[in-house]
Write an enzyme that holds these catalytic residues in place. Sequence first.
Site, PDB file in Angstrom:
ATOM      1  N   TYR A   1      -6.486   6.753   3.997  1.00 15.07           N
ATOM      2  CA  TYR A   1      -6.568   5.405   2.727  1.00 15.07           C
ATOM      3  C   TYR A   1      -5.760   4.383   3.067  1.00 15.07           C
ATOM      4  O   TYR A   1      -6.382   3.153   3.178  1.00 15.07           O
ATOM      5  CB  TYR A   1      -5.906   6.094   1.278  1.00 15.07           C
ATOM      6  CG  TYR A   1      -5.765   4.750   0.463  1.00 15.07           C
ATOM      7  CD1 TYR A   1      -6.745   4.099  -0.144  1.00 15.07           C
ATOM      8  CD2 TYR A   1      -4.456   4.133   0.365  1.00 15.07           C
ATOM      9  CE1 TYR A   1      -6.754   2.906  -0.705  1.00 15.07           C
ATOM     10  CE2 TYR A   1      -4.218   3.001  -0.170  1.00 15.07           C
ATOM     11  CZ  TYR A   1      -5.196   2.438  -0.846  1.00 15.07           C
ATOM     12  OH  TYR A   1      -5.074   1.456  -1.601  1.00 15.07           O
TER      13      TYR A   1
ATOM     14  N   GLU B   1       0.758  -1.261   0.083  1.00 15.13           N
ATOM     15  CA  GLU B   1      -0.136  -0.037   0.094  1.00 15.13           C
ATOM     16  C   GLU B   1       0.852   1.339   0.042  1.00 15.13           C
ATOM     17  O   GLU B   1       0.548   2.227  -0.526  1.00 15.13           O
ATOM     18  CB  GLU B   1      -0.823  -0.072   1.139  1.00 15.13           C
ATOM     19  CG  GLU B   1      -2.042  -1.340   1.163  1.00 15.13           C
ATOM     20  CD  GLU B   1      -2.961  -0.786   0.000  1.00 15.13           C
ATOM     21  OE1 GLU B   1      -2.901   0.218  -0.750  1.00 15.13           O
ATOM     22  OE2 GLU B   1      -3.508  -2.110  -0.505  1.00 15.13           O
TER      23      GLU B   1
ATOM     24  N   ASP C   1      -9.611   6.020  -2.757  1.00 15.28           N
ATOM     25  CA  ASP C   1      -8.500   6.590  -3.570  1.00 15.28           C
ATOM     26  C   ASP C   1      -8.814   7.355  -4.781  1.00 15.28           C
ATOM     27  O   ASP C   1     -10.060   7.447  -4.998  1.00 15.28           O
ATOM     28  CB  ASP C   1      -7.390   5.266  -3.635  1.00 15.28           C
ATOM     29  CG  ASP C   1      -7.997   4.645  -4.733  1.00 15.28           C
ATOM     30  OD1 ASP C   1      -9.258   4.522  -5.014  1.00 15.28           O
ATOM     31  OD2 ASP C   1      -7.236   3.893  -5.417  1.00 15.28           O
TER      32      ASP C   1
END
Length: 345
Positions: free
Chosen positions: A116, A33, A134
């Site tokens: 996020y 991520e 996102d």
Amino acid sequence: MTFSEVIIDWYRQNKRELPWRKTTDPYKIWLSEIMLQQTRVDQGLPYYLAFEKAFPTVFDLADATEEKVLKLWQGLGYYSRARNLHHTAGYIARERKGEFPSSYKELLKLKGVGDYTASAIASISFNEASPVVDGNVYRVLSRYFGIDTPINSGRGIKYFKELAQELIDKEDPATFNQGIMEFGAVQCKPRSPLCSECPLNAGCVALKDNLVDQLPVKIRNARIKHRYFNYLIVHNEHRTLLFQRREKDIWQHLYEFPLVETEKPMSEEEIISHPQFKELIGENRFEISLYNKENVVHKLSHQHIHATFWIVYLKNDIEGGIRKSRIKEYPVPVLIANFVREYEF
DNA sequence: AAGCCGGGGAT
DNA sequence: ATCCCAGGCTT
């Protein structure tokens, strides 16, 4: 079918096989991520594989030097991500015995982990129904529901997060979150989305109102700044000068040749009479030549770097210089890596 | 809220 | 040339 059912159904049939989709290990999910922030999957994938190999566990990452982490990160950009990654690995390994926080709220406290990423890890690794929002999600939701609130305004950020919270599948938040992002990346693309073969086209407001190419709405960001970098390749037969960037500026903690930044392009006479040049070279005898006849323009998203490489050859020793043969061991910006590759000393 | 932080691919 | 990418931090 509900919105989330369509998304999950589409995802099961169309998902790409990616290494971080074979695990729920929070270390691997976190790593992927962070790497994929503002970065396309295709660009991040080789870096992910290299990190996974070099640092199989968070302890391996914590034990590495920042320089080694930056070297592996070289070329991926937004280098604060790599510095924060390394810092957080140290925290997880040493103060938490390798155990990641297991909730959105706690994950949010980690350096480099924002809204996020906290939602992504919480949902994928811990099955928490925390929605990710996102760039893909903004696009899918703004189009499907016909929302023209700017996605980068305070109101927009809050509104889309709340909307995603209502839509998320509470039973399978991991698949929903990854599904809607994949859907945005593959189906509901920024340009030329595949509306005619879209499983959501019957209820899509933007498609009905012919607003697909108008959404999402985004407030335009600042203008591009132009900067002029004069690099001094100060070297003799075996050594050259290389410094680490310490200022609060681009490329923090990466290495580069001695830099003279100016307001405009410099001539040879202007460079050798510049105070920084004099301080660096002192009374040493030198030969100077211009490497690139044409201005190299290195384009960043927010500034254009006009680079000039001045070859400054010395015959005497170079104090604080590094061996030329070891230059490729240092993490450097792509601009410098390109020069090193072409020039080959 | 606005500015800053990379590099590359698609159009 | 412009937009945008599995955003976050600082001011």
